[in-house]
Write an enzyme that holds these catalytic residues in place. Structure first.
Site, short mmCIF file in Angstrom:
data_model
loop_
_atom_site.label_atom_id
_atom_site.label_comp_id
_atom_site.label_asym_id
_atom_site.label_seq_id
_atom_site.Cartn_x
_atom_site.Cartn_y
_atom_site.Cartn_z
N LEU A 15 10.47 -37.33 10.40
CA LEU A 15 10.67 -38.79 10.32
C LEU A 15 9.49 -39.51 10.97
CD1 LEU A 15 14.49 -39.11 11.12
CD2 LEU A 15 13.32 -38.34 9.02
N ARG A 22 4.89 -50.97 20.35
CA ARG A 22 4.51 -50.94 21.78
C ARG A 22 3.15 -50.30 22.01
NH1 ARG A 22 9.73 -48.37 24.08
NH2 ARG A 22 8.42 -47.91 25.91
N THR A 88 18.22 -43.04 11.47
CA THR A 88 17.65 -41.70 11.32
C THR A 88 18.32 -40.88 10.20
OG1 THR A 88 19.01 -41.13 13.24
CG2 THR A 88 16.67 -41.43 13.63
C1 UD1 Z 1 17.06 -41.24 18.59
C2 UD1 Z 1 18.42 -40.57 18.63
C3 UD1 Z 1 18.88 -40.49 20.08
C4 UD1 Z 1 17.86 -39.72 20.91
C5 UD1 Z 1 16.49 -40.39 20.76
C6 UD1 Z 1 15.44 -39.57 21.44
C7 UD1 Z 1 19.57 -41.18 16.57
C8 UD1 Z 1 20.62 -42.06 15.98
N1 UD1 Z 1 19.36 -41.35 17.88
O1 UD1 Z 1 17.27 -42.58 19.05
O2 UD1 Z 1 20.12 -39.82 20.17
O3 UD1 Z 1 18.26 -39.72 22.27
O4 UD1 Z 1 16.14 -40.51 19.38
O5 UD1 Z 1 14.22 -40.26 21.44
O6 UD1 Z 1 18.99 -40.35 15.90
N2 UD1 Z 1 13.02 -43.31 12.07
C9 UD1 Z 1 12.73 -43.48 10.74
N3 UD1 Z 1 13.49 -44.33 10.02
C10 UD1 Z 1 14.55 -45.00 10.55
C11 UD1 Z 1 14.83 -44.83 11.92
C12 UD1 Z 1 14.06 -43.97 12.64
O7 UD1 Z 1 11.79 -42.89 10.22
O8 UD1 Z 1 15.20 -45.76 9.83
C13 UD1 Z 1 12.20 -42.39 12.85
C14 UD1 Z 1 11.31 -43.12 13.81
O9 UD1 Z 1 9.98 -43.20 13.31
C15 UD1 Z 1 11.33 -42.26 15.05
C16 UD1 Z 1 12.59 -41.46 14.95
O10 UD1 Z 1 13.08 -41.60 13.63
O11 UD1 Z 1 10.26 -41.35 15.08
C17 UD1 Z 1 13.63 -41.90 15.97
O12 UD1 Z 1 13.99 -43.20 15.69
P1 UD1 Z 1 14.33 -44.22 16.85
O13 UD1 Z 1 14.73 -45.50 16.25
O14 UD1 Z 1 13.24 -44.23 17.84
O15 UD1 Z 1 15.62 -43.53 17.47
P2 UD1 Z 1 16.19 -43.75 18.91
O16 UD1 Z 1 16.93 -45.01 18.95
O17 UD1 Z 1 15.12 -43.56 19.91
#
Ligand code: UD1
Ligand code: CA
Length: 457
Positions: A15, A22, A88
């Site tokens: 992903l 940031r 995610t």
């Molecule tokens: C996610 C986890 C959380 C974990 C954390 C660790 C989920 C729901 N939560 O939260 O349990 O503790 O990571 O850092 O999975 N991304 C996409 N498309 C989207 C959303 C996200 O490609 O629609 C990718 C982002 O680029 C990123 C990763 O998925 O690399 C994680 O997404 P992010 O929104 O940062 O998740 P967290 O809220 O940090």
């Protein structure tokens, strides 16, 4: 590396959508570098080493450079676009077509965690092979704020609860979700498609796969990794901390392979630096990308190397700069304040002091005197200098390329050499010396007399 989980096919979904605001950067977050390789590149390499048969990178449509970098690092990688960032699980479903092929193992991981080791992906796969349908990767967080929590009962993983959805008691849990997950490839699509977005963020959470699998009586489990390995990068401070961890590991690897680092914490490597046995690296040395150092070489302090190949037993520095295309033969010597670019320095040749050798070939055992410059550029084009084996170039000579100095030839110091020199010949290219007896004494006396006369009132 031996193949992990032989006989099981593996799809990895990486992903990488999202802007990473940031970082405050014109560059997409996942293209920032650690050890000279993009964050994305690190994860792709680890996945390939963990035996992934297919990799799908889920990227945002606004960042075509992410797809380009992915293809460059791992040719054959597929790109799936996620047009809306809805969470995610939604992102993982952008790889629906690949999921539908029914791989044995599915790994979902993030492109901003460059320090994940292939062995950790392998361990997740091993849990699947033991019968788990969903495996989460956890870590003990110094500061659990913001992370999803692994909810376990009697050592069994029951659910992952996002911080924003967690009860006060669940927020007391310090075992956090690192984010990456492994799923049974024959259940993955059905699980992901069943995930809803009825939560505090109205997002489709990948983490919901755990509770969902349990509701279907499937086995779920958790593995724990060190926090240093799963740290994600959101800003420049975390980028620097990942770089520090990368360098720490690389120094340990280099020492484990038989090199001596006198002050490891002052030496900086690139992801692709190759160092042989019995190499000695003094303090404050920087390796850019593409450097190999053969056994027994010594890199003295304060040297900077990039795109260079150092032969067995060669000596470099202190204060040497080796630029791309520098290649040193066995026991060659490149000393202080010497710059070498796109040049082969033959075995046993010496370039010891204050010299620039660019676009050149220096034969074996040649001796290049202090202050020699290859004048390789006329402002428009670059030209080559060829120096034969055993040639001796006197100090402070300018070799105006294109030019050939024959084997065994001698260039008198201070020469500006503009014509080829035959093997074993002497070239003198400088003004002839004139000596005038007593001239200095006469000049001094006349000058003192003029000064004294000028001072009188
Ligand atoms: C996610 C986890 C959380 C974990 C954390 C660790 C989920 C729901 N939560 O939260 O349990 O503790 O990571 O850092 O999975 N991304 C996409 N498309 C989207 C959303 C996200 O490609 O629609 C990718 C982002 O680029 C990123 C990763 O998925 O690399 C994680 O997404 P992010 O929104 O940062 O998740 P967290 O809220 O940090
Ligand atoms: Ca995150």
């Amino acid at each position: 590396m031996t193949e992990m989980q032989p006989g099981r096919s593996c799809l990895a979904i990486l992903l990488a959508a999202g802007e990473g605001t940031r970082m405050k950067s014109a560059r997409p977050k996942v293209l920032h570098e650690v050890g000279g390789r993009s964050l994305l590149g690190h994860v792709l390499t680890s996945l390939a080493q963990a035996g992934a048969d297919a990799v799908v990178v889920v990227a945002g449509p606004e960042r075509p450079e992410v797809a380009r970098e992915a293809q460059a690092v791992l040719p054959g990688v597929e790109i799936a676009l996620q047009t809306e960032r809805l969470g995610t699980a939604h992102a993982a479903l952008a790889a629906r077509a690949a999921l539908a092929k029914g791989y044995d193992d599915v790994i979902v991981t993030f492109a901003d965690t460059p320090l994940l080791r292939p062995e950790t992906f392998g361990a997740l796969r091993a849990e699947l092979a033991k019968g788990s349908a969903v495996v989460a990767l956890g870590f003990e967080a110094r500061d659990p704020n913001g992370y999803g929590r692994l909810v376990t009962r009697d050592g069994v993983l029951e659910a992952v609860v996002e911080h924003k959805d967690a009860t006060p008691e669940q927020r007391e849990i310090t075992l956090c979700n690192a984010g990456m997950m492994a799923l049974d490839g024959h259940q993955a699509l059905s699980l992901l498609e069943a995930i809803g977005n009825d939560n505090a963020q109205s997002e489709f959470y990948l983490t919901d796969a755990v509770a969902l699998a349990r509701s279907r009586n499937l086995t779920t489990s958790a593995l724990v990794a060190p926090e240093s390995e799963v740290q994600g990068i959101n800003d420049r401070i975390q980028l620097a901390s990942a770089e520090a961890e990368f360098q720490r590991r690389k120094r340990l690897d280099v020492m484990a392979e038989g090199a001596t680092l006198i002050a490891p914490e002052t030496v900086f490597f690139s992801h692709d630096t190759r160092i042989g046995r019995d190499v000695l690296i003094e303090p404050h040395v920087v390796f850019g990308s593409g450097v190999s150092v053969a056994d027994g070489a010594v890199i003295h302090a304060f040297s900077h190397l990039e795109g260079a190949a150092i032969g067995q037993g060669a000596l470099v520095g202190p204060y040497a700069r080796l630029r791309p295309g520098a290649s040193l033969g066995a026991k060659a010597k490149v000393g202080n304040f010497v710059e070498i670019k796109a040049a082969e320095i033959g075995a046993g040749a010496k370039v010891n002091h204050l010299t620039y050798v660019g676009d050149a070939t220096v034969g074996a055992d040649a001796n290049i005197g202090a202050g020699t410059i290859t004048c390789n550029y006329d402002g428009f084009f670059k030209y080559r200098t060829n120096i034969g084996a055993g040639a001796f170039v006197g100090s402070n000579s300018s070799l105006v390329a294109p030019i050939t100095i024959g084997a065994g030839a001698f260039v008198a110091s201070g020469s500006v050499v503009t014509e080829d020199v035959a093997p074993d010949a002497l070239a003198v290219g400088r003004g002839r010396q004139v000596a005038k007896e007593g001239w200095a004494k006469g000049f001094r006396e006349a000058s003192l007399a003029r000064k004294a006369a000028a001072k009188k009132p």
